[in-house]
Design a protein around this motif. Structure first.
Motif, PDB file in Angstrom:
ATOM      1  N   UNK A   1      34.098  40.003  29.145  1.00 29.22           N
ATOM      2  CA  UNK A   1      34.258  40.027  30.584  1.00 29.22           C
ATOM      3  C   UNK A   1      32.910  39.813  31.263  1.00 29.22           C
ATOM      4  N   UNK A   2      32.876  38.969  32.268  1.00 31.15           N
ATOM      5  CA  UNK A   2      31.645  38.738  33.023  1.00 31.15           C
ATOM      6  C   UNK A   2      31.618  39.675  34.223  1.00 31.15           C
ATOM      7  N   UNK A   3      30.539  40.422  34.307  1.00 31.95           N
ATOM      8  CA  UNK A   3      30.387  41.330  35.445  1.00 31.95           C
ATOM      9  C   UNK A   3      29.835  40.554  36.635  1.00 31.95           C
ATOM     10  N   UNK A   4      29.848  41.195  37.781  1.00 27.52           N
ATOM     11  CA  UNK A   4      29.316  40.549  38.987  1.00 27.52           C
ATOM     12  C   UNK A   4      27.829  40.236  38.837  1.00 27.52           C
ATOM     13  N   UNK A   5      27.095  41.152  38.238  1.00 27.27           N
ATOM     14  CA  UNK A   5      25.662  40.954  38.046  1.00 27.27           C
ATOM     15  C   UNK A   5      25.404  39.737  37.142  1.00 27.27           C
ATOM     16  N   UNK A   6      26.154  39.634  36.085  1.00 26.25           N
ATOM     17  CA  UNK A   6      26.008  38.499  35.174  1.00 26.25           C
ATOM     18  C   UNK A   6      26.365  37.201  35.871  1.00 26.25           C
ATOM     19  N   UNK A   7      27.422  37.202  36.639  1.00 27.22           N
ATOM     20  CA  UNK A   7      27.847  35.999  37.347  1.00 27.22           C
ATOM     21  C   UNK A   7      26.791  35.544  38.353  1.00 27.22           C
ATOM     22  N   UNK A   8      26.146  36.463  39.020  1.00 27.21           N
ATOM     23  CA  UNK A   8      25.081  36.135  39.973  1.00 27.21           C
ATOM     24  C   UNK A   8      23.892  35.528  39.235  1.00 27.21           C
ATOM     25  N   UNK A   9      23.547  36.112  38.081  1.00 36.04           N
ATOM     26  CA  UNK A   9      22.438  35.563  37.294  1.00 36.04           C
ATOM     27  C   UNK A   9      22.751  34.158  36.796  1.00 36.04           C
ATOM     28  N   UNK A  10      23.974  33.904  36.385  1.00 36.06           N
ATOM     29  CA  UNK A  10      24.365  32.559  35.963  1.00 36.06           C
ATOM     30  C   UNK A  10      24.200  31.559  37.108  1.00 36.06           C
ATOM     31  N   UNK A  11      24.663  31.943  38.277  1.00 36.37           N
ATOM     32  CA  UNK A  11      24.552  31.042  39.433  1.00 36.37           C
ATOM     33  C   UNK A  11      23.094  30.727  39.751  1.00 36.37           C
ATOM     34  N   UNK A  12      22.231  31.757  39.705  1.00 40.63           N
ATOM     35  CA  UNK A  12      20.811  31.555  39.982  1.00 40.63           C
ATOM     36  C   UNK A  12      20.189  30.592  38.975  1.00 40.63           C
ATOM     37  N   UNK A  13      20.471  30.798  37.704  1.00 34.30           N
ATOM     38  CA  UNK A  13      19.849  29.957  36.679  1.00 34.30           C
ATOM     39  C   UNK A  13      20.356  28.518  36.779  1.00 34.30           C
ATOM     40  N   UNK A  14      21.629  28.316  37.030  1.00 37.42           N
ATOM     41  CA  UNK A  14      22.149  26.958  37.167  1.00 37.42           C
ATOM     42  C   UNK A  14      21.617  26.275  38.417  1.00 37.42           C
ATOM     43  N   UNK A  15      21.431  27.026  39.497  1.00 38.52           N
ATOM     44  CA  UNK A  15      20.848  26.452  40.706  1.00 38.52           C
ATOM     45  C   UNK A  15      19.417  25.992  40.445  1.00 38.52           C
ATOM     46  N   UNK A  16      18.637  26.794  39.707  1.00 38.91           N
ATOM     47  CA  UNK A  16      17.270  26.411  39.375  1.00 38.91           C
ATOM     48  C   UNK A  16      17.248  25.137  38.538  1.00 38.91           C
ATOM     49  N   UNK A  17      18.129  25.043  37.573  1.00 39.06           N
ATOM     50  CA  UNK A  17      18.196  23.847  36.722  1.00 39.06           C
ATOM     51  C   UNK A  17      18.560  22.632  37.552  1.00 39.06           C
ATOM     52  N   UNK A  18      19.512  22.777  38.454  1.00 34.64           N
ATOM     53  CA  UNK A  18      19.913  21.657  39.301  1.00 34.64           C
ATOM     54  C   UNK A  18      18.792  21.219  40.236  1.00 34.64           C
ATOM     55  N   UNK A  19      18.039  22.161  40.768  1.00 37.22           N
ATOM     56  CA  UNK A  19      16.921  21.821  41.660  1.00 37.22           C
ATOM     57  C   UNK A  19      15.836  21.078  40.892  1.00 37.22           C
ATOM     58  N   UNK A  20      15.502  21.570  39.705  1.00 36.64           N
ATOM     59  CA  UNK A  20      14.459  20.930  38.900  1.00 36.64           C
ATOM     60  C   UNK A  20      14.889  19.538  38.473  1.00 36.64           C
ATOM     61  N   UNK A  21      16.126  19.367  38.055  1.00 31.96           N
ATOM     62  CA  UNK A  21      16.590  18.045  37.631  1.00 31.96           C
ATOM     63  C   UNK A  21      16.641  17.078  38.817  1.00 31.96           C
ATOM     64  N   UNK A  22      16.968  17.573  39.991  1.00 30.53           N
ATOM     65  CA  UNK A  22      16.968  16.710  41.177  1.00 30.53           C
ATOM     66  C   UNK A  22      15.556  16.264  41.525  1.00 30.53           C
ATOM     67  N   UNK A  23      14.583  17.151  41.363  1.00 28.71           N
ATOM     68  CA  UNK A  23      13.198  16.783  41.628  1.00 28.71           C
ATOM     69  C   UNK A  23      12.712  15.746  40.626  1.00 28.71           C
ATOM     70  N   UNK A  24      13.109  15.876  39.375  1.00 31.29           N
ATOM     71  CA  UNK A  24      12.701  14.908  38.355  1.00 31.29           C
ATOM     72  C   UNK A  24      13.314  13.537  38.627  1.00 31.29           C
ATOM     73  N   UNK A  25      14.542  13.504  39.101  1.00 31.63           N
ATOM     74  CA  UNK A  25      15.192  12.232  39.396  1.00 31.63           C
ATOM     75  C   UNK A  25      14.550  11.532  40.594  1.00 31.63           C
ATOM     76  N   UNK A  26      14.056  12.308  41.551  1.00 30.63           N
ATOM     77  CA  UNK A  26      13.461  11.728  42.735  1.00 30.63           C
ATOM     78  C   UNK A  26      12.101  11.115  42.454  1.00 30.63           C
ATOM     79  N   UNK A  27      11.324  11.708  41.562  1.00 32.43           N
ATOM     80  CA  UNK A  27       9.983  11.191  41.295  1.00 32.43           C
ATOM     81  C   UNK A  27      10.037  10.150  40.181  1.00 32.43           C
ATOM     82  N   UNK A  28       9.671   8.909  40.507  1.00 30.71           N
ATOM     83  CA  UNK A  28       9.666   7.833  39.523  1.00 30.71           C
ATOM     84  C   UNK A  28       8.458   7.921  38.608  1.00 30.71           C
ATOM     85  N   UNK A  29       7.416   8.605  39.029  1.00 32.12           N
ATOM     86  CA  UNK A  29       6.206   8.706  38.225  1.00 32.12           C
ATOM     87  C   UNK A  29       6.344   9.723  37.104  1.00 32.12           C
TER      88      UNK A  29
END
Length: 83
Positions: free
Chosen positions: A3-31
């Motif tokens: 069972x996923x608790x609320x605390x665990x679910x919040x941590x999952x969302x935070x980590x996936x948001x960080x990954x998505x932000x970093x991957x978006x930054x990498x896609x934007x920079x051609x260098x």
């Protein structure tokens, strides 16, 4: 299944948001994409054992593998692929 608790679910969302932000930054920079140069390394060996200084020049070029080199010694091909 666990069972996923609320605390665990919040941590999952935070980590996936960080990954998505970093991957978006990498896609934007051609260098961010680094090209490997044809000539990777140059090694010069000077031998003083014979009484006269003898210098050898080893040039390491890229191959189709990242951990192997095409080796040219004093302008002549020594090995096609060495790692």
């Amino acid at each position: 299944m666990y069972r996923r608790t609320n605390k665990t679910q919040i941590n999952y969302r935070k980590s996936y948001n960080k990954v998505n932000i970093v991957s978006a930054q990498c896609e934007q920079s051609d260098t961010a994409v680094q090209r490997i140069p044809e000539l990777r390394r140059v090694i010069e060996i000077t031998d003083y054992d014979k009484g006269v200084a003898t210098t050898r020049r080893l040039e390491l070029y890229k191959t189709n593998r990242i951990d192997c080199y095409r080796v040219v010694v004093d302008g002549k091909l020594w090995k096609e692929r060495i790692g």
